[in-house]
Design a protein around this motif. Sequence first.
Motif, PDB file in Angstrom:
ATOM      1  N   ARG A   1      15.959   3.706 -24.431  1.00 27.67           N
ATOM      2  CA  ARG A   1      16.959   3.381 -23.412  1.00 27.67           C
ATOM      3  C   ARG A   1      18.308   3.074 -24.076  1.00 27.67           C
ATOM      4  N   ALA A   2      18.264   2.356 -25.198  1.00 24.08           N
ATOM      5  CA  ALA A   2      19.491   2.058 -25.936  1.00 24.08           C
ATOM      6  C   ALA A   2      20.151   3.337 -26.444  1.00 24.08           C
ATOM      7  N   PHE A   3      19.343   4.274 -26.878  1.00 20.62           N
ATOM      8  CA  PHE A   3      19.878   5.545 -27.377  1.00 20.62           C
ATOM      9  C   PHE A   3      20.564   6.339 -26.267  1.00 20.62           C
TER      10      PHE A   3
ATOM     11  N   ASP B   1      23.816   1.957 -26.120  1.00 14.98           N
ATOM     12  CA  ASP B   1      23.840   0.501 -25.973  1.00 14.98           C
ATOM     13  C   ASP B   1      23.438  -0.165 -27.291  1.00 14.98           C
ATOM     14  N   ALA B   2      24.416  -0.476 -28.112  1.00 18.04           N
ATOM     15  CA  ALA B   2      24.138  -1.099 -29.406  1.00 18.04           C
ATOM     16  C   ALA B   2      23.589  -2.510 -29.238  1.00 18.04           C
ATOM     17  N   GLU B   3      24.045  -3.237 -28.225  1.00 20.09           N
ATOM     18  CA  GLU B   3      23.564  -4.596 -27.999  1.00 20.09           C
ATOM     19  C   GLU B   3      22.072  -4.596 -27.656  1.00 20.09           C
ATOM     20  N   LEU B   4      21.654  -3.680 -26.793  1.00 14.68           N
ATOM     21  CA  LEU B   4      20.227  -3.576 -26.468  1.00 14.68           C
ATOM     22  C   LEU B   4      19.427  -3.182 -27.701  1.00 14.68           C
ATOM     23  N   ALA B   5      19.995  -2.323 -28.521  1.00 14.14           N
ATOM     24  CA  ALA B   5      19.307  -1.906 -29.750  1.00 14.14           C
ATOM     25  C   ALA B   5      19.055  -3.097 -30.663  1.00 14.14           C
ATOM     26  N   LEU B   6      20.054  -3.959 -30.823  1.00 12.37           N
ATOM     27  CA  LEU B   6      19.897  -5.136 -31.673  1.00 12.37           C
ATOM     28  C   LEU B   6      18.891  -6.117 -31.079  1.00 12.37           C
ATOM     29  N   GLN B   7      18.956  -6.329 -29.780  1.00 15.39           N
ATOM     30  CA  GLN B   7      18.001  -7.231 -29.123  1.00 15.39           C
ATOM     31  C   GLN B   7      16.575  -6.709 -29.250  1.00 15.39           C
ATOM     32  N   THR B   8      16.414  -5.410 -29.107  1.00 13.11           N
ATOM     33  CA  THR B   8      15.091  -4.791 -29.186  1.00 13.11           C
ATOM     34  C   THR B   8      14.525  -4.894 -30.597  1.00 13.11           C
ATOM     35  N   ALA B   9      15.352  -4.616 -31.584  1.00  9.33           N
ATOM     36  CA  ALA B   9      14.888  -4.682 -32.973  1.00  9.33           C
ATOM     37  C   ALA B   9      14.387  -6.070 -33.332  1.00  9.33           C
ATOM     38  N   ARG B  10      15.019  -7.087 -32.777  1.00 11.43           N
ATOM     39  CA  ARG B  10      14.626  -8.462 -33.085  1.00 11.43           C
ATOM     40  C   ARG B  10      13.214  -8.780 -32.577  1.00 11.43           C
TER      41      ARG B  10
ATOM     42  N   VAL C   1      22.648   1.970 -33.471  1.00 18.84           N
ATOM     43  CA  VAL C   1      23.815   1.220 -33.939  1.00 18.84           C
ATOM     44  C   VAL C   1      24.749   2.126 -34.721  1.00 18.84           C
ATOM     45  N   PHE C   2      24.199   2.995 -35.556  1.00 12.62           N
ATOM     46  CA  PHE C   2      25.040   3.940 -36.292  1.00 12.62           C
ATOM     47  C   PHE C   2      25.766   4.873 -35.326  1.00 12.62           C
ATOM     48  N   MET C   3      25.037   5.385 -34.344  1.00 13.33           N
ATOM     49  CA  MET C   3      25.623   6.330 -33.401  1.00 13.33           C
ATOM     50  C   MET C   3      26.785   5.705 -32.627  1.00 13.33           C
TER      51      MET C   3
ATOM     52  N   ASP D   1      30.324  12.940 -30.787  1.00 16.77           N
ATOM     53  CA  ASP D   1      29.393  14.017 -30.422  1.00 16.77           C
ATOM     54  C   ASP D   1      28.537  14.412 -31.622  1.00 16.77           C
ATOM     55  N   LEU D   2      29.156  14.486 -32.782  1.00 13.43           N
ATOM     56  CA  LEU D   2      28.408  14.829 -33.990  1.00 13.43           C
ATOM     57  C   LEU D   2      27.407  13.730 -34.329  1.00 13.43           C
ATOM     58  N   ARG D   3      27.814  12.467 -34.178  1.00 14.13           N
ATOM     59  CA  ARG D   3      26.895  11.367 -34.447  1.00 14.13           C
ATOM     60  C   ARG D   3      25.713  11.396 -33.483  1.00 14.13           C
ATOM     61  N   PHE D   4      25.985  11.741 -32.222  1.00 16.37           N
ATOM     62  CA  PHE D   4      24.896  11.816 -31.244  1.00 16.37           C
ATOM     63  C   PHE D   4      23.888  12.886 -31.641  1.00 16.37           C
ATOM     64  N   ILE D   5      24.361  14.058 -32.002  1.00 14.70           N
ATOM     65  CA  ILE D   5      23.450  15.161 -32.317  1.00 14.70           C
ATOM     66  C   ILE D   5      22.670  14.885 -33.599  1.00 14.70           C
TER      67      ILE D   5
END
Length: 235
Positions: A141-143, A147-156, A212-214, A81-85
Amino acid sequence: MPREHVSRKFENDLQTLRNKILSLGEMVANAIAQACISLETWEEGPALATIEGDQQINSLEVDIDESCLTMIALYQPAATDLRFITTAMKIITTLERIGDLAGNISRYALDLIAAMENSIDLTPQLSMAVKVQELLQNSLRAFINWDAELALQTARRDQAIDRIYQDSLWEAVKRMQGRDLQSMHNIMRTFMISKFLERIGDHAVHICEMVVFMVKGRIIRHQKATLDYLDEEFH
């Protein structure tokens, strides 16, 4: 106040926070879209709307920031929860900066329109704009979906935007040869539009890194590890 009631109130506030961030993201995405409509149609209206709407983006960013600080003080969240905020606080700052870049694109579009430079080919910039908007939408959408996998795919996918940007730089250099000063200024305006779009892409990648951090609790910005390496590690 009973613990159950506090927990329910906290969950409601978290959902309100998510909704506000989505609204901010939609406002920023719309600002980019309107700026690019002016580039495509050579009409001033959409660009002017983007510039006039910047204050709404700024106001919502401040409102969300204050909400995050209040939630931290009131509920003292921990772990995910803290990481999200805290991630939300960084993302809204990034979105506000993207809104500023959309405003910059609009101002340069208005300059080109005023100069009657509708003969300039803006196909590369419009192509970048489509990719940048997709990048931003997927990063948000990843946030929201953790969805860390979508985040990595998007960054690429930012690499494709960078290639168009590099090509636009060399094209601008070639086109300026033998031109008069006014023509050179207008060519530089088109290049700066490319630069602003490239920066928006970078900001979207930054959002992906924060996701990814979150999700994973792992800070990956400023690291030499490739996205492929991170992909393998997280799977």
